[in-house]
Design a protein around this motif. Structure first.
Motif, PDB file in Angstrom:
ATOM      1  N   PHE A   1       0.827  -1.206   0.000  1.00  0.00           N
ATOM      2  CA  PHE A   1       0.000   0.000   0.000  1.00  0.00           C
ATOM      3  C   PHE A   1       0.862   1.258   0.000  1.00  0.00           C
ATOM      4  O   PHE A   1       0.638   2.183  -0.789  1.00  0.00           O
ATOM      5  N   VAL A   2       1.858   1.295   0.878  1.00  0.00           N
ATOM      6  CA  VAL A   2       2.722   2.480   0.996  1.00  0.00           C
ATOM      7  C   VAL A   2       3.485   2.718  -0.305  1.00  0.00           C
ATOM      8  O   VAL A   2       3.560   3.851  -0.804  1.00  0.00           O
ATOM      9  N   ARG A   3       4.059   1.678  -0.864  1.00  0.00           N
ATOM     10  CA  ARG A   3       4.856   1.838  -2.087  1.00  0.00           C
ATOM     11  C   ARG A   3       3.992   2.247  -3.270  1.00  0.00           C
ATOM     12  O   ARG A   3       4.378   3.103  -4.064  1.00  0.00           O
ATOM     13  N   LYS A   4       2.823   1.637  -3.397  1.00  0.00           N
ATOM     14  CA  LYS A   4       1.940   1.954  -4.518  1.00  0.00           C
ATOM     15  C   LYS A   4       1.437   3.388  -4.439  1.00  0.00           C
ATOM     16  O   LYS A   4       1.463   4.125  -5.431  1.00  0.00           O
ATOM     17  N   LEU A   5       0.980   3.813  -3.263  1.00  0.00           N
ATOM     18  CA  LEU A   5       0.455   5.172  -3.114  1.00  0.00           C
ATOM     19  C   LEU A   5       1.555   6.202  -3.308  1.00  0.00           C
ATOM     20  O   LEU A   5       1.339   7.242  -3.953  1.00  0.00           O
ATOM     21  N   THR A   6       2.738   5.935  -2.779  1.00  0.00           N
ATOM     22  CA  THR A   6       3.864   6.861  -2.967  1.00  0.00           C
ATOM     23  C   THR A   6       4.220   6.987  -4.443  1.00  0.00           C
ATOM     24  O   THR A   6       4.480   8.088  -4.940  1.00  0.00           O
TER      25      THR A   6
END
Length: 256
Positions: free
Chosen positions: A237-242
Protein backbone atom coordinates in the motif's frame (compact mmCIF):
# COMPACT_ATOMS: atom_id res chain seq x y z
CA UNK A 1 -24.99 16.69 -5.68
CA UNK A 2 -22.04 14.48 -6.53
CA UNK A 3 -20.87 13.73 -10.05
CA UNK A 4 -22.84 10.85 -11.61
CA UNK A 5 -19.60 9.39 -13.05
CA UNK A 6 -16.89 9.59 -10.37
CA UNK A 7 -19.23 10.06 -7.36
CA UNK A 8 -16.57 12.20 -5.66
CA UNK A 9 -16.57 15.75 -6.99
CA UNK A 10 -19.59 18.11 -7.21
CA UNK A 11 -21.60 18.06 -10.44
CA UNK A 12 -21.62 21.26 -12.53
CA UNK A 13 -23.26 20.26 -15.81
CA UNK A 14 -26.86 19.58 -16.73
CA UNK A 15 -25.96 15.90 -17.12
CA UNK A 16 -24.80 15.76 -13.50
CA UNK A 17 -21.05 15.51 -14.20
CA UNK A 18 -18.11 17.32 -12.63
CA UNK A 19 -15.54 19.35 -14.60
CA UNK A 20 -13.06 16.48 -14.82
CA UNK A 21 -15.57 13.90 -16.06
CA UNK A 22 -17.35 16.28 -18.42
CA UNK A 23 -14.11 17.38 -20.13
CA UNK A 24 -14.32 20.14 -22.74
CA UNK A 25 -18.11 20.15 -22.57
CA UNK A 26 -17.97 21.60 -19.09
CA UNK A 27 -16.02 24.71 -20.07
CA UNK A 28 -19.22 26.65 -20.53
CA UNK A 29 -20.66 25.49 -17.22
CA UNK A 30 -20.53 27.69 -14.14
CA UNK A 31 -17.48 27.23 -11.97
CA UNK A 32 -18.00 24.90 -9.00
CA UNK A 33 -18.10 26.22 -5.50
CA UNK A 34 -14.80 26.72 -3.73
CA UNK A 35 -13.42 23.56 -2.12
CA UNK A 36 -14.72 22.93 1.38
CA UNK A 37 -11.19 22.79 2.79
CA UNK A 38 -8.35 25.20 2.10
CA UNK A 39 -5.06 23.56 1.26
CA UNK A 40 -2.60 24.01 4.15
CA UNK A 41 0.28 23.90 1.69
CA UNK A 42 0.56 25.22 -1.84
CA UNK A 43 3.46 23.00 -2.89
CA UNK A 44 3.83 19.26 -2.83
CA UNK A 45 6.34 17.60 -0.53
CA UNK A 46 7.90 14.33 -1.58
CA UNK A 47 6.79 11.34 0.55
CA UNK A 48 9.60 9.12 -0.80
CA UNK A 49 11.95 9.38 2.20
CA UNK A 50 9.20 8.73 4.71
CA UNK A 51 7.90 5.84 2.60
CA UNK A 52 11.33 4.20 2.62
CA UNK A 53 11.53 4.59 6.40
CA UNK A 54 8.07 3.03 6.82
CA UNK A 55 9.01 0.08 4.60
CA UNK A 56 12.24 -0.52 6.56
CA UNK A 57 10.35 -0.47 9.85
CA UNK A 58 7.71 -2.83 8.49
CA UNK A 59 10.44 -5.26 7.45
CA UNK A 60 11.89 -5.03 10.96
CA UNK A 61 8.40 -5.76 12.30
CA UNK A 62 8.28 -8.91 10.19
CA UNK A 63 11.67 -9.98 11.61
CA UNK A 64 10.37 -9.36 15.15
CA UNK A 65 7.34 -11.52 14.37
CA UNK A 66 9.58 -14.30 13.09
CA UNK A 67 11.61 -14.19 16.31
CA UNK A 68 8.38 -14.40 18.27
CA UNK A 69 7.31 -17.43 16.25
CA UNK A 70 10.59 -19.19 17.04
CA UNK A 71 10.25 -18.35 20.73
CA UNK A 72 6.67 -19.59 20.69
CA UNK A 73 7.68 -22.88 19.10
CA UNK A 74 10.31 -23.25 21.81
CA UNK A 75 7.64 -22.73 24.49
CA UNK A 76 5.41 -25.25 22.81
CA UNK A 77 8.15 -27.89 22.70
CA UNK A 78 8.82 -27.48 26.44
CA UNK A 79 5.24 -27.30 27.69
CA UNK A 80 4.06 -30.45 25.99
CA UNK A 81 0.88 -30.82 28.03
CA UNK A 82 2.15 -33.90 29.87
CA UNK A 83 4.29 -32.48 32.64
CA UNK A 84 5.80 -29.15 33.60
CA UNK A 85 9.41 -28.79 32.44
CA UNK A 86 12.37 -27.91 34.62
CA UNK A 87 11.72 -24.61 36.38
CA UNK A 88 14.88 -22.84 35.21
CA UNK A 89 14.45 -23.98 31.63
CA UNK A 90 10.80 -22.98 31.61
CA UNK A 91 11.69 -19.58 33.07
CA UNK A 92 14.30 -18.95 30.38
CA UNK A 93 11.86 -19.91 27.62
CA UNK A 94 9.13 -17.71 29.08
CA UNK A 95 11.52 -14.75 29.47
CA UNK A 96 12.67 -15.16 25.86
CA UNK A 97 9.07 -15.19 24.67
CA UNK A 98 8.31 -12.12 26.76
CA UNK A 99 11.38 -10.33 25.34
CA UNK A 100 10.22 -10.95 21.77
CA UNK A 101 6.84 -9.53 22.75
CA UNK A 102 8.47 -6.35 24.08
CA UNK A 103 10.47 -6.07 20.87
CA UNK A 104 7.28 -6.37 18.84
CA UNK A 105 5.63 -3.58 20.83
CA UNK A 106 8.61 -1.24 20.47
CA UNK A 107 8.83 -1.83 16.72
CA UNK A 108 5.06 -1.36 16.41
CA UNK A 109 5.21 2.02 18.17
CA UNK A 110 8.10 3.23 16.00
CA UNK A 111 6.41 2.01 12.83
CA UNK A 112 3.08 3.60 13.77
CA UNK A 113 4.73 6.97 14.45
CA UNK A 114 6.57 7.11 11.12
CA UNK A 115 3.58 5.69 9.23
CA UNK A 116 1.28 8.42 10.56
CA UNK A 117 3.82 11.08 9.57
CA UNK A 118 3.94 9.59 6.06
CA UNK A 119 0.14 9.34 5.99
CA UNK A 120 -0.15 13.03 6.85
CA UNK A 121 2.34 13.92 4.11
CA UNK A 122 0.42 12.09 1.37
CA UNK A 123 -2.85 13.55 2.68
CA UNK A 124 -1.48 17.11 2.41
CA UNK A 125 -0.30 16.34 -1.11
CA UNK A 126 -3.79 15.10 -1.97
CA UNK A 127 -5.12 18.46 -0.75
CA UNK A 128 -2.95 20.16 -3.37
CA UNK A 129 -4.02 17.71 -6.07
CA UNK A 130 -7.76 18.09 -5.46
CA UNK A 131 -9.03 19.43 -2.12
CA UNK A 132 -12.66 18.92 -3.13
CA UNK A 133 -12.21 15.17 -3.50
CA UNK A 134 -11.09 14.66 0.12
CA UNK A 135 -13.77 13.46 2.56
CA UNK A 136 -12.25 14.98 5.72
CA UNK A 137 -10.01 17.86 6.82
CA UNK A 138 -6.23 17.31 6.62
CA UNK A 139 -5.84 17.26 10.40
CA UNK A 140 -7.82 14.04 10.57
CA UNK A 141 -4.95 12.24 8.84
CA UNK A 142 -3.40 12.22 12.33
CA UNK A 143 -6.38 12.61 14.65
CA UNK A 144 -8.43 9.80 13.13
CA UNK A 145 -6.02 7.19 14.46
CA UNK A 146 -6.62 8.21 18.09
CA UNK A 147 -10.43 8.32 18.23
CA UNK A 148 -11.75 5.15 19.91
CA UNK A 149 -14.02 3.01 17.73
CA UNK A 150 -14.00 5.62 14.95
CA UNK A 151 -10.36 4.72 14.27
CA UNK A 152 -11.67 1.46 12.83
CA UNK A 153 -13.26 3.41 9.96
CA UNK A 154 -11.95 6.96 9.57
CA UNK A 155 -8.32 6.23 8.49
CA UNK A 156 -9.63 3.92 5.75
CA UNK A 157 -12.00 6.66 4.56
CA UNK A 158 -9.17 9.18 4.42
CA UNK A 159 -6.90 6.69 2.65
CA UNK A 160 -9.57 6.14 0.00
CA UNK A 161 -9.71 9.85 -0.81
CA UNK A 162 -5.92 10.10 -1.01
CA UNK A 163 -5.72 7.03 -3.23
CA UNK A 164 -8.42 8.15 -5.65
CA UNK A 165 -6.98 11.65 -6.06
CA UNK A 166 -3.38 10.46 -6.39
CA UNK A 167 -4.39 8.04 -9.15
CA UNK A 168 -5.69 10.79 -11.44
CA UNK A 169 -2.99 11.10 -14.09
CA UNK A 170 -5.16 11.38 -17.21
CA UNK A 171 -4.29 14.63 -18.97
CA UNK A 172 -7.41 14.76 -21.15
CA UNK A 173 -9.75 15.56 -18.26
CA UNK A 174 -11.22 12.07 -17.97
CA UNK A 175 -11.38 10.24 -14.66
CA UNK A 176 -8.90 7.40 -14.19
CA UNK A 177 -10.19 4.42 -12.24
CA UNK A 178 -7.63 2.55 -10.13
CA UNK A 179 -8.59 -0.47 -8.04
CA UNK A 180 -8.88 0.12 -4.31
CA UNK A 181 -7.92 -3.50 -3.62
CA UNK A 182 -4.50 -2.60 -2.10
CA UNK A 183 -6.21 -0.17 0.29
CA UNK A 184 -8.93 -2.62 1.29
CA UNK A 185 -6.56 -5.56 1.73
CA UNK A 186 -4.16 -3.52 3.86
CA UNK A 187 -6.91 -2.13 6.07
CA UNK A 188 -8.79 -5.42 6.41
CA UNK A 189 -5.62 -7.30 7.34
CA UNK A 190 -4.62 -4.63 9.85
CA UNK A 191 -8.01 -4.65 11.62
CA UNK A 192 -8.29 -8.44 11.70
CA UNK A 193 -4.70 -8.86 12.89
CA UNK A 194 -5.19 -6.29 15.67
CA UNK A 195 -8.28 -7.94 17.12
CA UNK A 196 -6.95 -11.48 16.77
CA UNK A 197 -3.68 -10.51 18.47
CA UNK A 198 -5.60 -9.13 21.44
CA UNK A 199 -7.60 -12.35 21.72
CA UNK A 200 -4.46 -14.51 21.48
CA UNK A 201 -2.59 -12.43 24.07
CA UNK A 202 -5.46 -12.67 26.54
CA UNK A 203 -5.71 -16.42 26.04
CA UNK A 204 -1.98 -16.82 26.69
CA UNK A 205 -2.11 -14.61 29.79
CA UNK A 206 -4.95 -16.72 31.23
CA UNK A 207 -3.12 -20.05 30.70
CA UNK A 208 -2.21 -21.73 33.97
CA UNK A 209 -1.03 -25.30 33.39
CA UNK A 210 1.14 -26.91 30.76
CA UNK A 211 -1.71 -27.99 28.50
CA UNK A 212 -3.34 -24.56 28.60
CA UNK A 213 -0.01 -22.96 27.68
CA UNK A 214 0.40 -25.30 24.72
CA UNK A 215 -3.16 -24.56 23.60
CA UNK A 216 -2.61 -20.81 23.97
CA UNK A 217 0.64 -20.74 21.99
CA UNK A 218 -1.21 -21.85 18.85
CA UNK A 219 -3.29 -18.65 18.55
CA UNK A 220 -0.19 -16.61 19.41
CA UNK A 221 1.68 -18.18 16.50
CA UNK A 222 -1.29 -17.51 14.22
CA UNK A 223 -1.38 -13.89 15.41
CA UNK A 224 2.30 -13.46 14.52
CA UNK A 225 1.67 -14.85 11.04
CA UNK A 226 -1.28 -12.49 10.58
CA UNK A 227 0.93 -9.60 11.67
CA UNK A 228 3.46 -10.53 8.98
CA UNK A 229 0.73 -10.68 6.33
CA UNK A 230 -0.62 -7.29 7.43
CA UNK A 231 2.91 -5.82 7.33
CA UNK A 232 3.45 -7.16 3.81
CA UNK A 233 0.17 -5.66 2.58
CA UNK A 234 1.04 -2.36 4.28
CA UNK A 235 4.33 -2.30 2.36
CA UNK A 236 2.45 -2.78 -0.91
CA UNK A 237 0.00 0.00 0.00
CA UNK A 238 2.72 2.48 1.00
CA UNK A 239 4.86 1.84 -2.09
CA UNK A 240 1.94 1.95 -4.52
CA UNK A 241 0.45 5.17 -3.11
CA UNK A 242 3.86 6.86 -2.97
CA UNK A 243 4.53 5.89 -6.58
CA UNK A 244 1.13 7.21 -7.70
CA UNK A 245 1.77 10.54 -6.01
CA UNK A 246 5.08 10.79 -7.85
CA UNK A 247 3.32 10.15 -11.15
CA UNK A 248 0.66 12.73 -10.32
CA UNK A 249 3.28 15.30 -9.32
CA UNK A 250 5.04 14.75 -12.64
CA UNK A 251 2.07 16.33 -14.39
CA UNK A 252 3.33 19.74 -13.34
CA UNK A 253 2.75 20.29 -9.65
CA UNK A 254 5.83 21.79 -7.96
CA UNK A 255 7.48 19.49 -5.42
CA UNK A 256 9.63 20.62 -2.51
Amino acid sequence: MLCSTCRIRPSVTAEGRCLSCAGPVATAAPAPAAPLFTAPQQRLRSPDGLARAVVVLLVIAVVADLLSVLAGLNIRSLFNGIAMPDGAEASRADNLYAATGVLQVLVLLATAAVFIIWFRRVRLNAEVFDAGAQPMKPGWAVGAWFVPVANLVLPRRIAGGIWTTSAQTNTDGTWRSVSLAPVNLWWGAWIFSTFFSRYASQKYSDAGNAQEIVDAVGPMLAADVLDMVAAGLAILFVRKLTRMQGERAALGHPVC
